[in-house]
Write a protein that holds these residues in place. Structure first.
Motif: not given
Length: 268
Positions: A153-171
């Motif tokens: 689920t987190l990987w799907r959100a990370y890819v769809i949201y455009g792979r921002p750095r802050w989201l990568k850290v949160v995931c």
């Protein structure tokens, strides 16, 4: 007269024994009926529902594997995690069926005939003695399934949201924290269901009415809930942004009723 009184006393004692045996048998039958009702409510129906859902899941996995072979932009890591998730779900389902069969073919007959350890022990101890190890394996598979679901689920959100750095850290932080919580939950909570549980698990289960174990399990499940809700919100936000952009791009072409309906269909 003395012999008559002795005979009357013996007859009364026999009657008392018969009444006591009848009452004991009635209580025993009530306990067995309650055990069977508990198995029916908390084992049979959930296993039937789980079997139906697992059959649907199997069909979806077959479709996913066929699509994966035809997809040119393959992501091997997600495919491997999906296969592992399916294997864990299949193992958990098989263990549930195994536990149900043990309770139906060994626990219930043992309680009816009052034979062996299963007939003498209380129902809770009898269940733990019969399938405690299987329940531990099933619960461990369930914890792994939760961790895999968080990852996907987190990987799907990370890819769809455009792979921002802050989201990568949160995931990554959420995933690591979830793994640590479920690992502790398996070691401290699930081991209490073993047929021979370790002493620390028994102590934690009885200490403060199991508040520590309950808090650990609740925190682990809350982490999974957070991952699911957080990912869903991000994906929904991205979908709404895309929908607004699509409506903006297609708005100049709304010159007729037919085109207006076409734009409405495309926007939805």
């Amino acid at each position: 007269m003395v012999s008559h009184r002795i005979g009357s006393a013996v007859s009364l004692s026999y009657l008392d024994l018969i009444m006591f045996a009848a009452n004991s048998s009635a209580l025993r039958l009530q306990e067995i009926a309650a055990d069977i009702k508990s198995i029916s409510d908390y084992r049979i129906f959930p296993v039937i529902l789980e079997s139906i859902l697992f059959a649907l899941y199997t069909v979806l996995m077959i479709f996913y594997c066929l699509k994966y072979r035809q997809d040119r932009e393959r992501v091997l890591a997600v495919f491997v995690v999906s296969i592992c998730l399916f294997v864990m779900c299949a193992t958990s389902w098989a263990l549930d069926v195994w536990i149900l069969s043990l309770e139906l073919y060994r626990l219930v007959p043992g309680r009816l005939m009052n034979s062996g350890d299963l007939g003498d022990l209380p129902i809770g101890q009898a269940v733990d003695s019969l399938n405690g190890n299987l329940a531990f394996a099933r619960d461990t598979c369930g914890a792994i399934v939760y961790v895999f679901c968080d990852y996907i689920t987190l990987w799907r959100a990370y890819v769809i949201y455009g792979r921002p750095r802050w989201l990568k850290v949160v995931c990554i932080s959420t995933f690591v924290f979830s793994c640590a919580l479920y690992a502790n939950d398996v070691a401290l909570n699930f081991t209490a269901s073993l047929s021979r549980p370790p002493s620390y698990a028994t102590h934690l289960e009885t200490f403060d009415h199991g508040a520590i174990v309950w808090g650990l399990s609740s925190t682990a499940l809350a982490t999974t809930a957070f991952a699911q809700v957080f990912s869903t919100v991000l994906i929904a936000r991205e979908a709404l942004i895309y929908r607004k952009e699509l409506k903006t791009l297609l708005s100049p072409y709304r010159t007729s009723a037919g085109r207006h309906r076409l734009v409405a269909v495309l926007s939805v």
